[in-house]
Design an enzyme around this catalytic site. Structure first.
Site, PDB file in Angstrom:
ATOM      1  N   GLY A   7       0.824  -1.205   0.000  1.00 15.52           N
ATOM      2  CA  GLY A   7       0.000   0.000   0.000  1.00 15.52           C
ATOM      3  C   GLY A   7       0.854   1.249   0.000  1.00 15.52           C
ATOM      4  N   GLY A   9      -0.357   4.441   0.216  1.00 16.29           N
ATOM      5  CA  GLY A   9      -1.106   5.586   0.707  1.00 16.29           C
ATOM      6  C   GLY A   9      -0.384   6.255   1.862  1.00 16.29           C
ATOM      7  CB  VAL A  11      -1.352   4.330   6.890  1.00 13.87           C
ATOM      8  CG1 VAL A  11      -0.828   3.258   7.847  1.00 13.87           C
ATOM      9  CG2 VAL A  11      -2.352   5.227   7.609  1.00 13.87           C
ATOM     10  N   GLY A  12       0.809   3.746   4.619  1.00 12.69           N
ATOM     11  CA  GLY A  12       1.860   2.891   4.072  1.00 12.69           C
ATOM     12  C   GLY A  12       3.176   3.628   3.906  1.00 12.69           C
ATOM     13  CG  ASN A 100      -9.197   3.113   9.848  1.00 10.55           C
ATOM     14  OD1 ASN A 100      -8.541   3.136  10.886  1.00 10.55           O
ATOM     15  ND2 ASN A 100      -9.154   4.090   8.958  1.00 10.55           N
ATOM     16  CB  ALA A 125      -0.165   9.846   7.851  1.00 14.84           C
ATOM     17  CE  LYS A 178      -8.052   4.565  14.388  1.00 16.33           C
ATOM     18  NZ  LYS A 178      -7.012   3.970  13.554  1.00 16.33           N
ATOM     19  CG  ASN A 182     -11.732   4.680  12.561  1.00 13.52           C
ATOM     20  OD1 ASN A 182     -11.044   5.691  12.525  1.00 13.52           O
ATOM     21  ND2 ASN A 182     -11.196   3.470  12.541  1.00 13.52           N
ATOM     22  CD  GLU A 257     -10.568   2.482   5.118  1.00 17.17           C
ATOM     23  OE1 GLU A 257     -10.202   1.288   5.174  1.00 17.17           O
ATOM     24  OE2 GLU A 257     -10.033   3.385   5.775  1.00 17.17           O
TER      25      GLU A 257
END
Length: 297
Positions: A7, A9, A11-12, A100, A125, A178, A182, A257
């Site tokens: 990934g 993105g 976070v990656g 997530n 991020a 978490k 979200n 998401e």
């Protein structure tokens, strides 16, 4: 140690940058163009006034990986596709999931990997371009072993102080807490088009968030509700200027998401024959926004 990040993105890229300080890192991207840019220019992280560039390898995710540890840093909907049709490509001794929601849990037990960990990222991020990510908020990554031994992930103890990992015994409680964050922040900020802090700065918004909290907490049988409610409000204040990932997705016309977050809650409610009117209402509105942006599914 060879570490793979699936990934490219926000976070990656952030994870790859900090892991590259002590390991050989390969980023597996969706697009050839991003992989080529990362190989040529490196990966740049901006944290406050500091800018650092890290050397990483990158290649499109089109063939089997070959790493000691894999971090799965794709969106939940992309992960579902990988775990159902491309799991044979995930060649590693250990694997860590950074998603997530909780939709991926149903697939984890089918994986052949000896060591599996689940994690939640509490950093801020923002991806600027294919090779640049801004570390907008320094937090921590909580993780827990799903299968295997904790020592297989001992390298997490040696990460940068700006990117710490904290071990948690109870993976389910970790993911549920978490998920609550979200569920409460993402849909409301996306629909209201406001940064996180506005949810607690304005009483009507805070009251709406509290009503959603009570509905979802009942569906998920959340314990220590007052602690978690205070925790969510603290996150809103600490990230007051941040725009949630779902808000940024809506603004950019990307798929959100919402299925990994609110659809999971609604599914749990239906299983228990518990009404979920607020969750269903918000879910429908976000899906409508996706359709406006051309990314409805």
């Amino acid at each position: 140690m060879r570490i793979g990040i699936v990934g490219g993105g926000a976070v990656g890229l952030l994870t790859a940058a900090y892991m590259s300080q002590s390991a050989h890192v390969t980023i597996y991207t969706r697009r050839h163009e991003q992989a080529e840019k990362l190989c040529a220019n490196g990966l740049t992280v901006i944290c406050g006034d500091e800018k650092t560039t890290h050397r990483v390898q990158a290649t499109p995710f089109v063939c089997e990986t070959n790493d000691d540890v894999l971090f799965m840093a794709v969106k939940q909907y992309d992960l579902t596709n990988i775990l159902t049709t491309h799991v044979h490509m995930l060649q590693a001794n250990a694997i860590i999931f950074l998603q997530n929601g909780m939709g991926h849990i149903r697939y984890v037990s089918r994986l052949p990997h000896e060591h599996i960990a689940l994690a939640v990222v509490e950093h801020g991020a923002l991806k600027v371009d294919d090779t640049t990510v801004v570390h907008t908020g320094v937090g921590q990554t909580k993780w827990s072993v799903w299968r295997g031994e904790q020592h297989a992930f001992s390298f997490l103890l040696r990460t940068s102080s700006r990117f710490p990992f904290q071990y948690v015994d109870d993976w389910e409680t970790m993911l549920l807490e978490k998920l609550m964050v979200n569920v409460l922040i993402n849909p409301l900020t996306a629909l209201l088009r406001v940064p996180n802090g506005m949810l607690v700065a304005h009483d009507p918004y805070r009251q709406a968030m509290e009503q959603l909290f009570h509905e979802v907490a009942s569906i998920l049988h959340i314990e220590q509700r007052e602690r978690i409610w205070q925790h969510v409000q603290t996150i809103c204040r600490q990230t007051a200027a941040n725009r949630s990932s779902m808000l940024r997705d809506i603004e950019s016309g990307r798929r959100t998401e919402i299925d990994a977050i609110l659809a999971y809650v609604i599914e749990r409610a239906n299983e228990q024959h518990i009404p979920a009117p607020i969750s269903t209402f918000l879910y429908s509105l976000v899906k409508g926004k996706e359709l406006e942006g051309g990314k409805g599914r």
